[in-house]
Design an enzyme around this catalytic site. Structure first.
Site, PDB file in Angstrom:
ATOM      1  N   ASP A  78      34.160  43.817  43.548  1.00 24.21           N
ATOM      2  CA  ASP A  78      34.308  45.172  42.558  1.00 24.21           C
ATOM      3  C   ASP A  78      34.478  46.051  42.293  1.00 24.21           C
ATOM      4  O   ASP A  78      32.726  46.467  43.357  1.00 24.21           O
ATOM      5  CB  ASP A  78      33.899  43.711  40.728  1.00 24.21           C
ATOM      6  CG  ASP A  78      35.659  44.751  40.343  1.00 24.21           C
ATOM      7  OD1 ASP A  78      35.941  45.129  40.263  1.00 24.21           O
ATOM      8  OD2 ASP A  78      36.303  43.388  39.848  1.00 24.21           O
ATOM      9  N   HIS A  91      39.582  47.602  42.138  1.00 16.34           N
ATOM     10  CA  HIS A  91      39.103  47.049  41.429  1.00 16.34           C
ATOM     11  C   HIS A  91      38.110  47.639  42.923  1.00 16.34           C
ATOM     12  O   HIS A  91      36.691  46.267  43.238  1.00 16.34           O
ATOM     13  CB  HIS A  91      39.069  45.675  41.331  1.00 16.34           C
ATOM     14  CG  HIS A  91      38.796  45.603  39.899  1.00 16.34           C
ATOM     15  ND1 HIS A  91      38.120  45.267  38.650  1.00 16.34           N
ATOM     16  CD2 HIS A  91      40.472  45.715  39.359  1.00 16.34           C
ATOM     17  CE1 HIS A  91      38.955  44.679  37.817  1.00 16.34           C
ATOM     18  NE2 HIS A  91      39.989  44.979  38.305  1.00 16.34           N
ATOM     19  N   GLU A 139      44.819  44.236  37.752  1.00 16.38           N
ATOM     20  CA  GLU A 139      44.958  46.252  37.296  1.00 16.38           C
ATOM     21  C   GLU A 139      44.001  46.801  38.289  1.00 16.38           C
ATOM     22  O   GLU A 139      43.067  47.608  38.543  1.00 16.38           O
ATOM     23  CB  GLU A 139      43.335  45.962  36.913  1.00 16.38           C
ATOM     24  CG  GLU A 139      43.288  44.766  35.156  1.00 16.38           C
ATOM     25  CD  GLU A 139      42.407  44.625  34.817  1.00 16.38           C
ATOM     26  OE1 GLU A 139      41.603  45.089  33.379  1.00 16.38           O
ATOM     27  OE2 GLU A 139      41.083  44.307  35.459  1.00 16.38           O
ATOM     28  N   CYS A 148      51.346  58.095  51.150  1.00 15.48           N
ATOM     29  CA  CYS A 148      51.688  57.241  50.252  1.00 15.48           C
ATOM     30  C   CYS A 148      53.394  57.261  50.231  1.00 15.48           C
ATOM     31  O   CYS A 148      54.469  56.822  50.281  1.00 15.48           O
ATOM     32  CB  CYS A 148      51.386  56.741  49.372  1.00 15.48           C
ATOM     33  SG  CYS A 148      49.766  56.150  49.948  1.00 15.48           S
ATOM     34  N   TYR A 176      38.563  32.667  29.520  1.00 20.03           N
ATOM     35  CA  TYR A 176      37.642  33.480  29.656  1.00 20.03           C
ATOM     36  C   TYR A 176      35.916  33.012  29.413  1.00 20.03           C
ATOM     37  O   TYR A 176      35.678  33.210  27.596  1.00 20.03           O
ATOM     38  CB  TYR A 176      38.691  34.609  29.570  1.00 20.03           C
ATOM     39  CG  TYR A 176      38.676  35.626  30.575  1.00 20.03           C
ATOM     40  CD1 TYR A 176      39.395  34.511  31.323  1.00 20.03           C
ATOM     41  CD2 TYR A 176      38.476  36.549  30.364  1.00 20.03           C
ATOM     42  CE1 TYR A 176      40.372  35.247  32.313  1.00 20.03           C
ATOM     43  CE2 TYR A 176      39.138  36.890  31.579  1.00 20.03           C
ATOM     44  CZ  TYR A 176      40.515  36.874  32.417  1.00 20.03           C
ATOM     45  OH  TYR A 176      41.209  37.461  33.500  1.00 20.03           O
ATOM     46  N   LEU A 177      35.483  32.092  30.139  1.00 24.85           N
ATOM     47  CA  LEU A 177      34.433  31.612  29.054  1.00 24.85           C
ATOM     48  C   LEU A 177      32.861  32.616  28.984  1.00 24.85           C
ATOM     49  O   LEU A 177      31.885  31.670  28.461  1.00 24.85           O
ATOM     50  CB  LEU A 177      34.037  30.213  29.970  1.00 24.85           C
ATOM     51  CG  LEU A 177      35.043  28.938  30.289  1.00 24.85           C
ATOM     52  CD1 LEU A 177      34.755  27.928  31.110  1.00 24.85           C
ATOM     53  CD2 LEU A 177      35.278  28.148  29.084  1.00 24.85           C
ATOM     54  N   ASP A 178      32.659  33.725  30.076  1.00 20.58           N
ATOM     55  CA  ASP A 178      31.639  34.666  29.516  1.00 20.58           C
ATOM     56  C   ASP A 178      32.114  35.476  27.576  1.00 20.58           C
ATOM     57  O   ASP A 178      31.590  36.067  26.737  1.00 20.58           O
ATOM     58  CB  ASP A 178      32.070  36.061  30.152  1.00 20.58           C
ATOM     59  CG  ASP A 178      34.129  36.245  30.864  1.00 20.58           C
ATOM     60  OD1 ASP A 178      34.516  35.995  30.899  1.00 20.58           O
ATOM     61  OD2 ASP A 178      33.498  37.675  30.247  1.00 20.58           O
ATOM     62  N   TRP A 198      33.451  35.991  33.908  1.00 22.10           N
ATOM     63  CA  TRP A 198      33.157  37.788  34.379  1.00 22.10           C
ATOM     64  C   TRP A 198      31.712  37.806  34.040  1.00 22.10           C
ATOM     65  O   TRP A 198      31.849  37.342  33.278  1.00 22.10           O
ATOM     66  CB  TRP A 198      33.999  37.967  33.947  1.00 22.10           C
ATOM     67  CG  TRP A 198      35.270  38.420  34.047  1.00 22.10           C
ATOM     68  CD1 TRP A 198      36.335  36.992  33.814  1.00 22.10           C
ATOM     69  CD2 TRP A 198      35.960  38.289  35.395  1.00 22.10           C
ATOM     70  NE1 TRP A 198      37.327  37.095  34.151  1.00 22.10           N
ATOM     71  CE2 TRP A 198      37.255  37.905  35.051  1.00 22.10           C
ATOM     72  CE3 TRP A 198      35.320  38.756  36.418  1.00 22.10           C
ATOM     73  CZ2 TRP A 198      38.079  38.337  36.326  1.00 22.10           C
ATOM     74  CZ3 TRP A 198      36.925  38.682  37.552  1.00 22.10           C
ATOM     75  CH2 TRP A 198      37.723  38.646  37.209  1.00 22.10           C
ATOM     76  N   ALA A 199      31.637  38.619  34.645  1.00 22.86           N
ATOM     77  CA  ALA A 199      30.162  38.949  34.159  1.00 22.86           C
ATOM     78  C   ALA A 199      29.456  40.269  34.504  1.00 22.86           C
ATOM     79  O   ALA A 199      27.845  40.518  34.793  1.00 22.86           O
ATOM     80  CB  ALA A 199      29.022  38.272  35.980  1.00 22.86           C
TER      81      ALA A 199
HETATM   82  C1  ACM Z   1      40.564  39.990  34.907  1.00 21.55           C
HETATM   83  O1  ACM Z   1      40.317  39.741  34.557  1.00 21.55           O
HETATM   84  N1  ACM Z   1      41.017  41.101  35.340  1.00 21.55           N
HETATM   85  C2  ACM Z   1      41.997  39.348  36.473  1.00 21.55           C
HETATM   86 ZN    ZN Z   2      47.377  57.127  49.870  1.00 21.47          ZN
END
Ligand code: ACM
Ligand code: ZN
Length: 394
Positions: free
Chosen positions: A108, A171, A236, A248, A330-332, A378-379
């Site tokens: 990430d 990410h 995201e 691109c 989401y357990l956090d 998520w942490a």
């Molecule tokens: C996520 O919570 N960005 C999958």
């Molecule tokens: Zn590019």
């Protein structure tokens, strides 16, 4: 409690079991290895909860099997590194609650945790950050290939498959700090991110070195993880830099693509083809636009209040769905009102988690493509195992 018999009854189905508790002792019948594990765990749970009572555990018959084949949890060592010994404790509890998939979010913005031969800057740069949220304390961590293999074996012995995640194309600020040349507009002074939130950096699909890199990454995953499932993230990923990037732009024009979402679809297709060379298959976080995935693929519904819609749209698009809707899964997130929520997380009480029907009452015809449920942890704000376990197990 004495186990008087322990029989295999294939007719039950491989992950099913029947536990009969009699005054003399317990009889277990199971359909296969998983069913036997779950039967023994149920017995253990009964003993843990009730053996202290004068009557012991109650007599009766339990016939049980999972509703869905996929019962996953996700850990996030990218945000705060989790040593393997702590991951094993996490896995012990997963086994106790009959989860069967451990998804490890290895990369990430805030850190990259998988070593890849030929790419030393992943360790020397991408696995380290200067601090977390301005605390002034450096943070770092990288697994070794041997540690990950050890984790895989530990999980396999407990009926748990390990699914690695390499998040693309976004990410990826940690990767951008180590290898700026993989990105549309290389920034040599890019640093591994030290706060929560996202970054605009997406890997540039027009650079051959990007594809060479991911070929090496997938080969390494293939050597470590016997599961051929690779979670590719895909969440995201703001496309504004793809929109501006000369390479691109040229590629979109040449291919007659109308926008960056078409480029995203082509990017996922090329990633999938690269995985396919090793016999690996991708999964993705579902971003609400079913057109960018390809029929037969598996996606996770995660965005708030989009679960029902996701069930319908993925069904139409021929996708498989895993339910990880954040307001239930989401357990956090905080477990009771007033517990710290960093200004935005919903309260996800134990009752709320249990209220989730992954199919939202829909019939098999409408929701038969749901493979199961998934609980991400998520942490960004969970610096160690105690914090993780506190949020996960109220
Ligand atoms: C996520 O919570 N960005 C999958
Ligand atoms: Zn590019």
């Amino acid at each position: 409690m004495k186990l008087l018999s322990d029989k295999t009854s294939p007719a039950l189905g491989k992950d099913a079991y029947r536990l009969a508790v009699t005054p003399q002792g317990v009889h277990l019948a199971s359909g296969g290895r998983e069913g036997r594990m779950y039967g023994l765990v149920t017995l253990q749970q009964l003993q843990d909860q009730l053996a202290a009572q004068p009557e012991g555990i109650p007599c009766g018959v339990i016939t049980d099997k999972p509703r869905y084949p996929w019962r996953g949890m996700m850990v996030d060592p990218a945000r705060h590194f989790i040593p393997i010994k702590d991951l094993k404790k996490f896995v012990d509890l997963m086994a106790y609650y009959k989860f069967n998939k451990l998804h490890v979010h290895l990369t990430d913005n805030q850190g990259w945790r998988l070593p890849v031969p030929g790419y030393p800057r992943l360790k020397s740069v991408a696995s380290k950050r200067e601090e977390s949220f301005g605390d002034g304390i450096p943070h770092e961590g990288m697994y070794t290939r041997q540690e990950l293999k050890d984790l895989v074996a530990y999980c396999a012995a407990r009926g748990i498959e390990v699914i690695p995640e390499i998040d693309v194309p976004g990410h990826n600020q940690a990767l951008a700090a180590a290898y700026p040349e993989f990105f549309c507009f290389p920034k040599p002074d890019m640093k591994v991110r030290t706060v929560a939130g996202n970054s605009k950096e997406l890997v540039c699909p027009q650079k051959p070195e990007v594809w060479k890199f991911y070929a090496a990454v997938f080969k390494e995953l293939k050597d470590i993880f016997p599961s051929n499932t690779v979670h590719l993230g895909g969440d995201e990923a703001p496309t504004e830099l793809w929109k501006k990037c000369p390479l691109c732009r040229e590629a979109r024009t040449k291919a007659g693509m109308k926008d960056e979402q078409e480029q995203m679809r082509a990017f996922f297709a090329k990633m999938t083809a690269l995985l396919d060379k090793n016999g690996q298959t991708p999964q993705f976080w579902y971003e609400g636009n079913a057109d960018i995935y390809h029929p037969g693929e598996t996606v996770y519904a995660w965005r708030q209040d989009q679960a029902r819609q996701a069930i319908e749209k993925t069904k139409k698009a021929g996708l498989n769905l895993i339910m990880a809707s954040n307001e239930y899964c989401y357990l956090d997130f905080p477990q009771f009102p007033g517990q710290y929520n960093w200004g935005w997380m919903q309260t996800t009480t134990l009752q709320k988690c249990y209220e989730l029907d992954p199919a939202f009452g829909k019939s098999t015809a409408e929701a038969g493509h749901i493979r199961g449920v998934h609980a991400p942890v998520w942490a960004e704000h969970l610096p160690d195992l105690n914090h993780l376990l506190y949020r996960v197990y109220p």
